[in-house]
Scaffold this active site. Structure first.
Site, PDB file in Angstrom:
ATOM      1  N   ASN A   1     -58.498   1.998   0.696  1.00  0.00           N
ATOM      2  CA  ASN A   1     -57.567   3.133   0.718  1.00  0.00           C
ATOM      3  C   ASN A   1     -57.976   3.996   1.913  1.00  0.00           C
ATOM      4  OD1 ASN A   1     -56.084   5.419   0.306  1.00  0.00           O
ATOM      5  ND2 ASN A   1     -56.792   5.792  -1.789  1.00  0.00           N
TER       6      ASN A   1
ATOM      7  N   HIS B   1     -47.663   8.025  -6.431  1.00  0.00           N
ATOM      8  CA  HIS B   1     -48.570   7.686  -7.541  1.00  0.00           C
ATOM      9  C   HIS B   1     -48.059   6.475  -8.330  1.00  0.00           C
ATOM     10  CE1 HIS B   1     -49.753  12.221  -7.881  1.00  0.00           C
ATOM     11  NE2 HIS B   1     -50.666  11.582  -7.165  1.00  0.00           N
TER      12      HIS B   1
ATOM     13  N   HIS C   1     -49.075  12.055 -14.791  1.00  0.00           N
ATOM     14  CA  HIS C   1     -50.258  11.967 -13.909  1.00  0.00           C
ATOM     15  C   HIS C   1     -50.551  13.374 -13.400  1.00  0.00           C
ATOM     16  CE1 HIS C   1     -52.678   9.882 -10.616  1.00  0.00           C
ATOM     17  NE2 HIS C   1     -52.575  11.123 -10.182  1.00  0.00           N
ATOM     18  N   LEU C   2     -51.631  13.970 -13.915  1.00  0.00           N
ATOM     19  CA  LEU C   2     -51.978  15.332 -13.512  1.00  0.00           C
ATOM     20  C   LEU C   2     -53.360  15.331 -12.865  1.00  0.00           C
ATOM     21  CD1 LEU C   2     -50.891  17.230 -16.796  1.00  0.00           C
ATOM     22  CD2 LEU C   2     -49.489  16.735 -14.780  1.00  0.00           C
TER      23      LEU C   2
ATOM     24  N   ASP D   1     -58.932  24.283  -8.720  1.00  0.00           N
ATOM     25  CA  ASP D   1     -59.575  23.353  -9.647  1.00  0.00           C
ATOM     26  C   ASP D   1     -59.458  23.924 -11.056  1.00  0.00           C
ATOM     27  OD1 ASP D   1     -61.639  22.041 -11.281  1.00  0.00           O
ATOM     28  OD2 ASP D   1     -62.171  21.063  -9.389  1.00  0.00           O
TER      29      ASP D   1
ATOM     30  N   GLY E   1     -57.235  13.362 -13.244  1.00  0.00           N
ATOM     31  CA  GLY E   1     -58.278  14.368 -13.447  1.00  0.00           C
ATOM     32  C   GLY E   1     -57.987  15.394 -14.532  1.00  0.00           C
TER      33      GLY E   1
ATOM     34  N   GLY F   1     -55.149  15.358 -16.623  1.00  0.00           N
ATOM     35  CA  GLY F   1     -54.584  14.672 -17.799  1.00  0.00           C
ATOM     36  C   GLY F   1     -55.662  14.070 -18.693  1.00  0.00           C
TER      37      GLY F   1
ATOM     38  N   ASN G   1     -59.055  14.969 -18.608  1.00  0.00           N
ATOM     39  CA  ASN G   1     -60.206  15.829 -18.922  1.00  0.00           C
ATOM     40  C   ASN G   1     -59.887  17.169 -19.547  1.00  0.00           C
ATOM     41  OD1 ASN G   1     -62.309  14.137 -17.840  1.00  0.00           O
ATOM     42  ND2 ASN G   1     -61.411  14.548 -15.836  1.00  0.00           N
TER      43      ASN G   1
ATOM     44  N   GLU H   1     -56.287   3.012 -10.272  1.00  0.00           N
ATOM     45  CA  GLU H   1     -55.376   2.524  -9.233  1.00  0.00           C
ATOM     46  C   GLU H   1     -55.949   1.313  -8.504  1.00  0.00           C
ATOM     47  OE1 GLU H   1     -54.995   6.854  -8.493  1.00  0.00           O
ATOM     48  OE2 GLU H   1     -53.182   6.268  -7.438  1.00  0.00           O
TER      49      GLU H   1
END
Ligand code: ADP
Length: 404
Positions: A7, A183, A211-212, A285, A333, A335, A337, A387
């Site tokens: 990637n 995504h 997807h968050l 964050d 991340g 979604g 946690n 992914e």
């Protein structure tokens, strides 16, 4: 079968080496600050009893240098996991924008590279480094097949009513202005993995995949096929994100430009880098935002409220688009946690058949887990995304199809 997944970003290169017989990551890492005075590579060897980490700091002039480092590390006496780079069966490349040309993963040759390049104007920050990664891999691993897996391919099944913008039609015909979505590899992976855990074929399920992460996108997946997604022609659209606006009234651009004298480039930076959660409360964050909220920071609380409300509205819209929904799948991340966000998104949706079990929802979740109550008509799951594994799986599918 051993697959190297690459990637390549503008100043970084992420990689994973996977053993696909065992569905296991053998090694992986990231080369960062390519082109800076001092670059850094963080490499993890995962074949031993415990993961081993190797960090090297040195000048990494360009992507060619970066890929050389990766090739050296994976065969290194200490950090390495294979003896010879010929043990690699294929290389899978993440490519962000495949436009309308690519509906599936594709073996790369000179014509395919031209087609990817043709889509560069739609993803000027992403496709050129992706192509650079391909060129360097071809030079460094001669004779090994390279396969492109596109972020956009999963969304190519959207019908025109979902992918078109209400602009004059010739903007689509002449410039391909439309919704592409991103995504896709993640949405596809979690939809399929969810079906396995829900114990039903994916083509019998209607799912909303949420997807968050730093970037956020939500997809409506009907019988395994994407029928709508929240990101648009670019990843700026949809729900608000860490630093991106998400959907806003397009007339705001002109109003702000006229009132501030800001130019087009500054507006681009404003919308992509200074907005979203960061724009509202100064932080992007979610962990910091929750901490600040607990300490009484009202803007931090507002940012979380706005975020969960926007995600909730997309879920409602996609419930209507799908008609019947079997599962809501949280990933990435936030979604995976963030139990506060998941609870906020699912709150007060029992009228739509969604009931979250607050006990099951508690804390960070690192394995696939059902979070709904027995009474909930719609299942609610966390499925950690992967992914790289999805890219490697698509590579394997192509290699196996070639053998037949
Ligand atoms: P990317 O889009 O860069 O791949 P990720 O999917 O890794 O992003 O998500 C990163 C985001 O996830 C962080 O910015 C943070 O907001 C959120 N996140 C990570 N860990 C936690 C946690 N324990 N609690 C809440 N949010 C978290």
């Amino acid at each position: 079968m051993i697959v190297l997944v690459i990637n390549a970003g503008s100043s970084s290169l992420k990689y994973q080496l996977l053993n696909m017989q065992e569905n296991k990551v053998m090694a992986g890492g990231v080369v960062e600050r390519i082109g800076d005075t001092l670059g850094v590579v963080t490499h993890k060897k995962l074949t031993g009893a415990a993961p081993e980490k190797f960090v090297r700091e040195e000048k990494i002039a360009d992507h060619r240098d970066a890929m050389h480092l990766v090739a050296d590390l994976i065969i290194d006496e200490h950090a390495g996991v294979i003896k010879n780079k010929d043990e690699i069966n294929a290389i899978g490349h993440r490519v962000v924008q495949g436009g309308e040309d690519f509906r599936a993963a594709t073996v790369i040759d000179a014509d395919i590279k031209k087609s990817i390049e043709k889509n560069n104007p739609l993803a000027p920050l992403h496709n050129p480094p992706n192509l650079m990664g391909i060129d360097v891999a071809e030079a460094l691993f001669p004779g090994i097949i390279n396969i492109a897996v596109f972020d956009t391919e999963f969304h190519q099944t959207m019908p025109a009513k979902a992918f078109l913008y209400a602009l004059p039609y010739e903007f689509y015909e002449k410039m391909r202005v439309r919704r592409y979505g991103f995504h896709g590899t993640s949405h596809k992976y979690v939809a399929r993995a969810a079906a396995v855990h829900m114990d039903k074929p994916v083509d019998e399920l209607n799912l909303i995949t949420v997807h968050l992460g730093n970037g956020c996108s939500i997809s409506a997946v009907e019988k395994g096929r994407c029928i709508d997604t929240s990101m648009g022609m670019t990843p700026l659209a949809g729900v608000m994100m860490g630093t991106r606006t998400g959907d806003i009234d397009p007339a705001i651009q002109r109003y702000v430009m006229e009132n501030t004298g800001m130019g087009v480039d500054e507006m681009d930076t404003l919308f992509n880098k200074k907005s979203g959660l960061k724009g509202i409360c100064g932080m992007n964050d979610m962990r910091d935002i929750h901490d600040a909220g607990e300490n009484g920071n009202q803007r931090a609380k507002l940012a979380v409220d706005m975020f969960t409300y926007q995600v909730k509205k997309y879920i409602g819209a996609y419930m209507a688009a799908l008609g019947r929904v079997d599962g809501i799948i949280f990933t990435a991340g936030i979604g995976e946690n963030d139990d506060i966000v998941r609870a906020g998104v699912c709150a007060d949706l029992s009228g739509l058949g969604m009931e979250l079990d607050l006990e099951k929802n508690r804390g960070r979740i690192s394995e696939p887990k059902a979070l709904h109550t027995p009474e909930s008509r719609v299942q609610i799951w966390v499925i950690p995304t992967n992914e790289e594994l999805q890219i490697a799986q698509e590579v394997v599918d192509i290699l196996q199809a070639q053998k037949k």
